[in-house]
Design a protein around this motif. Structure first.
Motif, PDB file in Angstrom:
ATOM      1  N   VAL A 170       0.835  -1.202   0.000  1.00  0.00           N
ATOM      2  CA  VAL A 170       0.000   0.000   0.000  1.00  0.00           C
ATOM      3  C   VAL A 170       0.877   1.263   0.000  1.00  0.00           C
ATOM      4  N   ARG A 171       1.969   1.197   0.763  1.00  0.00           N
ATOM      5  CA  ARG A 171       2.881   2.353   0.833  1.00  0.00           C
ATOM      6  C   ARG A 171       3.477   2.669  -0.534  1.00  0.00           C
ATOM      7  N   GLN A 172       3.793   1.633  -1.315  1.00  0.00           N
ATOM      8  CA  GLN A 172       4.378   1.895  -2.631  1.00  0.00           C
ATOM      9  C   GLN A 172       3.413   2.673  -3.514  1.00  0.00           C
ATOM     10  N   VAL A 173       2.142   2.317  -3.411  1.00  0.00           N
ATOM     11  CA  VAL A 173       1.185   2.917  -4.346  1.00  0.00           C
ATOM     12  C   VAL A 173       0.668   4.273  -3.849  1.00  0.00           C
ATOM     13  N   ILE A 174       0.089   4.318  -2.636  1.00  0.00           N
ATOM     14  CA  ILE A 174      -0.458   5.625  -2.214  1.00  0.00           C
ATOM     15  C   ILE A 174       0.618   6.515  -1.624  1.00  0.00           C
ATOM     16  N   GLY A 175       1.687   5.898  -1.118  1.00  0.00           N
ATOM     17  CA  GLY A 175       2.810   6.706  -0.678  1.00  0.00           C
ATOM     18  C   GLY A 175       3.606   7.113  -1.898  1.00  0.00           C
ATOM     19  N   TRP A 176       4.452   6.219  -2.364  1.00  0.00           N
ATOM     20  CA  TRP A 176       5.432   6.607  -3.394  1.00  0.00           C
ATOM     21  C   TRP A 176       4.838   7.052  -4.725  1.00  0.00           C
ATOM     22  N   ARG A 177       3.923   6.258  -5.263  1.00  0.00           N
ATOM     23  CA  ARG A 177       3.472   6.579  -6.623  1.00  0.00           C
ATOM     24  C   ARG A 177       2.767   7.939  -6.662  1.00  0.00           C
ATOM     25  N   GLU A 178       1.848   8.157  -5.754  1.00  0.00           N
ATOM     26  CA  GLU A 178       1.148   9.441  -5.743  1.00  0.00           C
ATOM     27  C   GLU A 178       2.115  10.577  -5.422  1.00  0.00           C
ATOM     28  N   PHE A 179       3.034  10.303  -4.524  1.00  0.00           N
ATOM     29  CA  PHE A 179       3.998  11.325  -4.086  1.00  0.00           C
ATOM     30  C   PHE A 179       4.879  11.794  -5.254  1.00  0.00           C
ATOM     31  N   VAL A 180       5.478  10.837  -5.974  1.00  0.00           N
ATOM     32  CA  VAL A 180       6.393  11.262  -7.047  1.00  0.00           C
ATOM     33  C   VAL A 180       5.627  11.981  -8.154  1.00  0.00           C
ATOM     34  N   ARG A 181       4.375  11.595  -8.338  1.00  0.00           N
ATOM     35  CA  ARG A 181       3.599  12.276  -9.367  1.00  0.00           C
ATOM     36  C   ARG A 181       3.418  13.764  -9.022  1.00  0.00           C
ATOM     37  N   HIS A 182       3.123  14.050  -7.766  1.00  0.00           N
ATOM     38  CA  HIS A 182       2.927  15.451  -7.392  1.00  0.00           C
ATOM     39  C   HIS A 182       4.250  16.208  -7.359  1.00  0.00           C
ATOM     40  N   VAL A 183       5.290  15.553  -6.872  1.00  0.00           N
ATOM     41  CA  VAL A 183       6.596  16.242  -6.863  1.00  0.00           C
ATOM     42  C   VAL A 183       6.981  16.591  -8.302  1.00  0.00           C
ATOM     43  N   TYR A 184       6.745  15.671  -9.208  1.00  0.00           N
ATOM     44  CA  TYR A 184       7.022  15.928 -10.626  1.00  0.00           C
ATOM     45  C   TYR A 184       6.241  17.158 -11.110  1.00  0.00           C
ATOM     46  N   ARG A 185       4.944  17.160 -10.832  1.00  0.00           N
ATOM     47  CA  ARG A 185       4.110  18.286 -11.286  1.00  0.00           C
ATOM     48  C   ARG A 185       4.655  19.600 -10.767  1.00  0.00           C
ATOM     49  N   GLU A 186       5.018  19.592  -9.498  1.00  0.00           N
ATOM     50  CA  GLU A 186       5.427  20.844  -8.862  1.00  0.00           C
ATOM     51  C   GLU A 186       6.848  21.253  -9.244  1.00  0.00           C
ATOM     52  N   ALA A 187       7.694  20.283  -9.529  1.00  0.00           N
ATOM     53  CA  ALA A 187       9.118  20.608  -9.708  1.00  0.00           C
ATOM     54  C   ALA A 187       9.526  20.757 -11.171  1.00  0.00           C
ATOM     55  N   MET A 188       8.629  20.445 -12.086  1.00  0.00           N
ATOM     56  CA  MET A 188       8.962  20.633 -13.498  1.00  0.00           C
ATOM     57  C   MET A 188       8.795  22.112 -13.859  1.00  0.00           C
ATOM     58  N   PRO A 189       9.488  22.617 -14.892  1.00  0.00           N
ATOM     59  CA  PRO A 189      10.397  21.890 -15.778  1.00  0.00           C
ATOM     60  C   PRO A 189      11.818  21.734 -15.232  1.00  0.00           C
ATOM     61  N   GLU A 190      12.140  22.431 -14.124  1.00  0.00           N
ATOM     62  CA  GLU A 190      13.532  22.421 -13.650  1.00  0.00           C
ATOM     63  C   GLU A 190      14.010  21.010 -13.294  1.00  0.00           C
ATOM     64  N   LEU A 191      13.063  20.177 -12.808  1.00  0.00           N
ATOM     65  CA  LEU A 191      13.450  18.843 -12.352  1.00  0.00           C
ATOM     66  C   LEU A 191      14.176  18.035 -13.437  1.00  0.00           C
ATOM     67  N   ALA A 192      13.703  18.143 -14.668  1.00  0.00           N
ATOM     68  CA  ALA A 192      14.243  17.281 -15.740  1.00  0.00           C
ATOM     69  C   ALA A 192      15.751  17.481 -15.919  1.00  0.00           C
ATOM     70  N   ASP A 193      16.230  18.711 -15.692  1.00  0.00           N
ATOM     71  CA  ASP A 193      17.659  18.986 -15.899  1.00  0.00           C
ATOM     72  C   ASP A 193      18.421  19.188 -14.601  1.00  0.00           C
ATOM     73  N   ALA A 194      17.772  18.912 -13.475  1.00  0.00           N
ATOM     74  CA  ALA A 194      18.438  19.167 -12.196  1.00  0.00           C
ATOM     75  C   ALA A 194      19.694  18.306 -12.086  1.00  0.00           C
ATOM     76  N   ASN A 195      20.771  18.940 -11.652  1.00  0.00           N
ATOM     77  CA  ASN A 195      22.047  18.215 -11.607  1.00  0.00           C
ATOM     78  C   ASN A 195      22.936  18.912 -10.585  1.00  0.00           C
ATOM     79  N   GLN A 196      22.488  18.894  -9.316  1.00  0.00           N
ATOM     80  CA  GLN A 196      23.183  19.692  -8.306  1.00  0.00           C
ATOM     81  C   GLN A 196      24.611  19.227  -8.069  1.00  0.00           C
TER      82      GLN A 196
END
Ligand code: FAD
Length: 556
Positions: free
Chosen positions: A350-376
């Motif tokens: 359950v953690r993989q799906v409602i934790g991780w999967r939903e989480f990365v989807r929102h982080v992606y939405r919020e952090a794009m477009p910079e996320l794609a090229d992030a290279n700290q």
């Protein structure tokens, strides 16, 4: 007014609410993306076959479906609009669930508007939580989430989000408290199976005529990568198939899912993983379905955390239904009750799906477009050729790349602790690694690879983890049986024949000291760095340089 529901190739679910109010349906099978890069043959076969099956299923259910095969969405819309014009009437009104890819909604709205139509974007039902749910939890922030240097303006912790979603959805909750009293049983989910343990058989969905036809066309039409025979292709391509895959996981795979979730076993690409990501990401399964099914299984067959030991039972616990029986509904004569479901397995899934999967989807939405090229960390080496040809003596890497080449799949720990860990300590460019994952995996889409590969795997930004997932060979040794059969010595860091992970790991920590020393939970690692003398560092550097040279030349 007529409203057409336009569904994308990862929105293939006939039970969507968005279909209810529509007069007809548009599906555009656009091929241009696959001309530009060599995708895994199984991935293209899966996506196009699933779309074609979906078209047929919708028609069987009585929907009026326009199915366009073309190069691009623009050309597909031209065709659709020309057909509509020929039938008279105003510019079409289309409704589309917001695409998961960054910027795609606005781009598609523009394409429709240019042709005189309108496109309404509605929430994507194929995620459990909405952007509004996320904002309520995370709050609104000003400016980009990830800066030009890759550093995050705000960071999010998956565990907090996970607990929030558990509370909101009531999944595995008992009167406001987590079932069993703990939120997370991950400490029970880090075992390796004993020798001779056999995971449940992979459910095999025989390719039908339409899948065979699609595959033949894919192989002729595109330059592909990886296994181009259909022999190992066993993914469900329909909603019924996806539901069968889910049932099969819940009865056979789930009992051992938790305990052996992080384990890597030579010759066993799938272990007890659900293999459901391709179906979930295509929309064939709504993510609520696997979560609720696992919750139900726990209600019916649940036992205490750690209360069932798969090693003491046969391949799939109690159940022994054979593959031949699967799909035609026949019961195996030997079939017995499915094995118990320990709470750590149910909670872990359950953690993989409602934790991780939903989480990365929102982080992606919020952090794009910079996320794609992030290279700290400023990593810029080309990916070693072994990622493409699988040719390396490193047992862990050759197994993991081999699984990707053969099946378009590797499980989570292979992805994180072998494939991206090696690229990270080697110094590979995160964007190139992201592209490699995107091309090679049957479940890969930009919204899900980018946060997982660029942020989690490559530490291109700290938006979703406070420290890099970097490790030496000892992690692989602990979680797998690979090192015993590997020509490289995991016990050695320097000199010819030492495990390449070891020198790369220490060199990586030293090279990136300014960026990493102060970050969360790295104190212990840097105390080991501080404990090494100059002579030791010289040998580490020498070995790391040699490993990088060998890897770049394809000779590791
Ligand atoms: P299981 O181990 O059975 O897990 C159950 C489900 O949980 C998965 O089906 C998936 O839907 C979900 N899940 C678990 N972890 C994640 C996660 N971190 N992000 C999103 N969903 C998750 N997942 C993809 O769906 N597509 C990808 O292209 C992808 N690339 C990845 C790349 C890297 C470097 C890493 C570290 C992870 C990646 N993941 C990706 C996440 C995860 O590894 C896969 O979802 C999982 O291995 C899929 O196999 P499974 O269905 O057997 O998963």
């Amino acid at each position: 007014d007529r409203t057409t529901c336009w569904l994308l190739g990862d929105q293939l679910n006939p039970d969507l609410d968005v279909l209810d109010a529509a007069d007809d349906v548009l599906l555009i099978e656009a091929h241009g993306f696959a001309d530009r890069k060599p995708y895994h043959a199984h991935k293209l076969t899966l996506v196009f076959s699933a779309m074609r099956h979906f078209r047929d299923e919708l028609r069987e259910r009585g929907h009026d479906v326009t199915y366009v095969r073309t190069e691009s969405f623009g050309e597909g819309l031209d065709e659709f609009f020309a057909e509509r014009d020929a039938n008279g009437g105003d510019g079409p009104r289309l409704r589309l669930m917001r695409p998961a890819s960054h910027g795609a909604g606005e781009r598609l709205r523009g394409l429709v508007a240019e042709r005189g139509g309108t496109l309404d974007l509605v929430d994507n039902e194929l995620f459990w939580t909405t952007p509004a749910d996320w904002r309520e939890w995370a709050g609104d922030g000003d400016g980009p989430l990830v800066g030009d240097d890759g550093a995050a303006e705000r960071t999010f912790r998956q565990e907090n989000w996970y607990r929030h979603v558990r509370r909101e959805t009531g999944v595995l909750m008992d009167d406001g408290d987590p079932v069993g009293g703990e939120w997370n049983y991950d400490d029970l989910n880090q075992e390796t199976p004993p020798d001779g343990w056999e995971p449940p058989a992979r459910p095999a969905f025989e390719p039908d005529e339409l899948t065979r036809e699609t595959h033949a066309w894919v192989c002729e039409r595109f330059d592909t990568w990886g296994n181009d025979s259909l022999d190992e292709f066993a993914w469900p391509v329909t909603r019924d198939g996806a539901r069968e895959a889910l049932d099969r996981f819940v009865s056979d795979g789930l009992p051992a899912f938790g305990r052996y979730q992080d384990a890597m076993v030579g010759g066993e690409p799938f272990c007890s993983h659900s293999l459901l990501s391709p179906a979930i990401n295509l929309g064939l399964l709504d993510p609520r379905e696997p979560v609720r099914a696992v919750e139900r299984a726990y209600a019916e067959r649940g036992v205490d955390p750690g209360g069932y030991d798969p090693a003491e039972h046969g391949a799939s616990g109690g159940a022994t239904a054979s593959l031949d029986d699967f799909g035609d509904g026949a019961e195996s004569a030997e079939s017995t009750e499915p094995a118990p479901v320990p709470l750590n397995a149910a909670e872990g899934f359950v953690r993989q799906v409602i934790g991780w999967r939903e989480f990365v989807r929102h982080v992606y939405r919020e952090a794009m477009p910079e996320l794609a090229d992030a290279n700290q960390l400023g990593q810029d080496r080309d990916l070693p050729p072994a990622y493409w040809d699988g040719d390396t003596d490193m047992r862990c890497l050759s197994e993991a790349v081999g699984h990707v080449r053969e099946y378009g799949y590797a499980h989570h720990i292979e992805r994180l602790m072998v494939l991206s860990n090696f690229a990270l300590v080697y110094g590979a460019d995160p964007a190139e690694l992201n592209e490699w994952f995107h091309l090679g995996f049957v479940d890969a889409y930009h919204w899900v690879t980018t946060p997982n590969v660029v942020a989690m795997g490559s530490f291109g930004t700290d938006v979703l983890s406070s420290k890099p997932y970097a490790s030496s060979g000892s992690y692989v040794n602990r979680m797998s049986d690979h090192c015993a059969d590997c020509p490289y010595a995991v016990s050695r860091t320097t000199g010819e024949g030492a495990c390449p992970f070891n020198a790369l790991y220490w060199d990586f920590l030293k090279e990136n000291e300014d960026a990493l020393r102060g970050t969360g939970r790295m104190g212990l690692m840097y105390s080991h760095v501080d404990g090494k003398d100059d002579a030791e560092w010289e040998s580490i550097r020498e070995r790391a340089a040699r490993v990088r040279e060998l890897a770049a030349d394809g000779e590791l």
